[in-house]
Design an enzyme around this catalytic site. Structure first.
Site, PDB file in Angstrom:
ATOM      1  N   HIS A 282      10.854  10.072  19.988  1.00 34.48           N
ATOM      2  CA  HIS A 282      12.151  10.729  20.152  1.00 34.48           C
ATOM      3  C   HIS A 282      13.098  10.398  19.005  1.00 34.48           C
ATOM      4  O   HIS A 282      13.984  11.195  18.677  1.00 34.48           O
ATOM      5  CB  HIS A 282      12.785  10.334  21.498  1.00 34.48           C
ATOM      6  CG  HIS A 282      12.903   8.858  21.709  1.00 34.48           C
ATOM      7  ND1 HIS A 282      11.811   8.056  21.996  1.00 34.48           N
ATOM      8  CD2 HIS A 282      13.973   8.030  21.679  1.00 34.48           C
ATOM      9  CE1 HIS A 282      12.206   6.805  22.137  1.00 34.48           C
ATOM     10  NE2 HIS A 282      13.519   6.764  21.946  1.00 34.48           N
TER      11      HIS A 282
ATOM     12  N   CYS B   5      22.457  -5.376  32.647  1.00 39.22           N
ATOM     13  CA  CYS B   5      21.138  -5.976  32.481  1.00 39.22           C
ATOM     14  C   CYS B   5      21.253  -7.463  32.791  1.00 39.22           C
ATOM     15  O   CYS B   5      22.300  -8.078  32.533  1.00 39.22           O
ATOM     16  CB  CYS B   5      20.622  -5.773  31.055  1.00 39.22           C
ATOM     17  SG  CYS B   5      18.950  -6.440  30.787  1.00 39.22           S
TER      18      CYS B   5
ATOM     19  N   PHE C 213      16.996  11.479  32.208  1.00 36.97           N
ATOM     20  CA  PHE C 213      17.101  10.031  32.079  1.00 36.97           C
ATOM     21  C   PHE C 213      18.401   9.564  32.730  1.00 36.97           C
ATOM     22  O   PHE C 213      19.479  10.104  32.434  1.00 36.97           O
ATOM     23  CB  PHE C 213      17.070   9.607  30.612  1.00 36.97           C
ATOM     24  CG  PHE C 213      15.681   9.390  30.074  1.00 36.97           C
ATOM     25  CD1 PHE C 213      15.279   8.145  29.624  1.00 36.97           C
ATOM     26  CD2 PHE C 213      14.769  10.435  30.038  1.00 36.97           C
ATOM     27  CE1 PHE C 213      14.003   7.940  29.136  1.00 36.97           C
ATOM     28  CE2 PHE C 213      13.486  10.246  29.557  1.00 36.97           C
ATOM     29  CZ  PHE C 213      13.094   8.994  29.105  1.00 36.97           C
TER      30      PHE C 213
ATOM     31  N   GLU D 105      11.653   2.378  34.023  1.00 37.59           N
ATOM     32  CA  GLU D 105      11.383   1.520  32.880  1.00 37.59           C
ATOM     33  C   GLU D 105      12.123   0.213  33.124  1.00 37.59           C
ATOM     34  O   GLU D 105      13.358   0.177  33.113  1.00 37.59           O
ATOM     35  CB  GLU D 105      11.849   2.191  31.587  1.00 37.59           C
ATOM     36  CG  GLU D 105      11.115   3.496  31.296  1.00 37.59           C
ATOM     37  CD  GLU D 105      11.588   4.192  30.033  1.00 37.59           C
ATOM     38  OE1 GLU D 105      12.643   3.788  29.484  1.00 37.59           O
ATOM     39  OE2 GLU D 105      10.915   5.144  29.599  1.00 37.59           O
TER      40      GLU D 105
ATOM     41  N   CYS E  80      17.424  -6.161  21.897  1.00 39.17           N
ATOM     42  CA  CYS E  80      17.675  -4.856  22.509  1.00 39.17           C
ATOM     43  C   CYS E  80      18.535  -3.992  21.594  1.00 39.17           C
ATOM     44  O   CYS E  80      19.522  -4.455  21.016  1.00 39.17           O
ATOM     45  CB  CYS E  80      18.372  -5.036  23.858  1.00 39.17           C
ATOM     46  SG  CYS E  80      18.678  -3.490  24.726  1.00 39.17           S
ATOM     47  N   ASP E  81      18.143  -2.694  21.474  1.00 35.61           N
ATOM     48  CA  ASP E  81      18.899  -1.764  20.627  1.00 35.61           C
ATOM     49  C   ASP E  81      19.525  -0.645  21.453  1.00 35.61           C
ATOM     50  O   ASP E  81      19.863   0.408  20.925  1.00 35.61           O
ATOM     51  CB  ASP E  81      17.999  -1.170  19.541  1.00 35.61           C
ATOM     52  CG  ASP E  81      16.811  -0.406  20.111  1.00 35.61           C
ATOM     53  OD1 ASP E  81      16.647  -0.394  21.348  1.00 35.61           O
ATOM     54  OD2 ASP E  81      16.051   0.183  19.319  1.00 35.61           O
ATOM     55  N   THR E  82      19.688  -0.881  22.759  1.00 39.16           N
ATOM     56  CA  THR E  82      20.190   0.146  23.668  1.00 39.16           C
ATOM     57  C   THR E  82      21.607  -0.170  24.132  1.00 39.16           C
ATOM     58  O   THR E  82      21.910  -1.313  24.487  1.00 39.16           O
ATOM     59  CB  THR E  82      19.273   0.276  24.900  1.00 39.16           C
ATOM     60  OG1 THR E  82      17.947   0.560  24.456  1.00 39.16           O
ATOM     61  CG2 THR E  82      19.745   1.385  25.820  1.00 39.16           C
TER      62      THR E  82
ATOM     63  N   CYS F 221      17.074 -11.834  26.055  1.00 38.61           N
ATOM     64  CA  CYS F 221      16.534 -10.773  25.197  1.00 38.61           C
ATOM     65  C   CYS F 221      17.541 -10.509  24.084  1.00 38.61           C
ATOM     66  O   CYS F 221      18.640 -10.006  24.344  1.00 38.61           O
ATOM     67  CB  CYS F 221      16.280  -9.504  26.017  1.00 38.61           C
ATOM     68  SG  CYS F 221      15.647  -8.126  25.038  1.00 38.61           S
TER      69      CYS F 221
END
Length: 206
Positions: free
Chosen positions: A200, A31, A25, A112, A49-51, A46
């Protein structure tokens, strides 16, 4: 062109049609729908988002980044090498030069994306996750993963989007259990959609 990568790691794909497949990855920084800073979340396009994707390591060239991907892969050159370009929004940085460098090194390339940026060169797998209030410039994908529920991005708006797989991914957070139940109920009533999981997380993998 240089590239800023928040993190680069080997894991097992935990969602979508490629679930269970080993892949490197490449999580790009940045973003266009949220700065990644909590102070800006309330005004972002957005907001769920949890990233983490703020900052990271700079690679001076496509060759340098592609070589780092090779170094992260543990299998042999004859194995089915796969790399997933993600973010943030990877297509703000991933360009035709990088895609060519990864292909030269024998990688199947997946992306993605939120779908707001054009694809700069042919890819092997495209997963698009549309967001309410954001333009969708992609006209087709291998899979569409819609975070559910989203006011303004209801599933019926994307049921006809050309993709081999249509996933509903329950929105994470304090209402995750309720969102999962609602998404499952929607899939039961509209079997064109499939319920997505993020395996995951239960596996304890990144």
């Amino acid at each position: 062109m240089s590239y800023t990568v928040h993190e680069l790691f080997l894991t097992v794909q935990g969602e979508g049609a490629n679930i269970g497949r080993a892949a490197v990855f490449v999580r790009f920084a940045g973003c266009n729908l949220w700065s990644g800073r909590e102070a800006d979340r309330a005004t972002a396009v957005c907001r769920f988002c949890d990233t983490e994707f703020v900052g990271g390591k700079r690679f001076a060239s496509a060759r340098a980044l592609a070589d780092a991907v090779v170094a992260t892969w543990r299998g042999t050159t004859s194995d089915r090498r796969m790399v997933v370009l993600t973010g943030g929004e990877p297509l703000l940085q991933a360009d035709a030069t990088l895609i060519a460098a990864l292909k030269e090194r024998g990688f199947t390339i997946a992306v993605e994306t939120n779908g707001t940026q054009p694809i700069p060169a042919p890819l092997d797998w495209v997963c698009v996750s549309p967001k309410a209030g954001a333009p969708l410039v992609l006209e087709a994908a291998d899979e569409l993963k819609l975070v559910y529920p989203q006011v303004g991005a209801e599933p019926d708006k994307f049921a006809g989007f050309p993709a081999s797989h249509h996933w509903l991914s329950p929105m994470d957070g304090p209402d995750r259990h309720a969102n999962t139940a609602a998404a499952a109920e929607y899939c039961l009533a509209h079997p064109h959609w499939r319920l997505a999981i993020q395996a995951h997380k239960s596996w304890g993998l990144p």
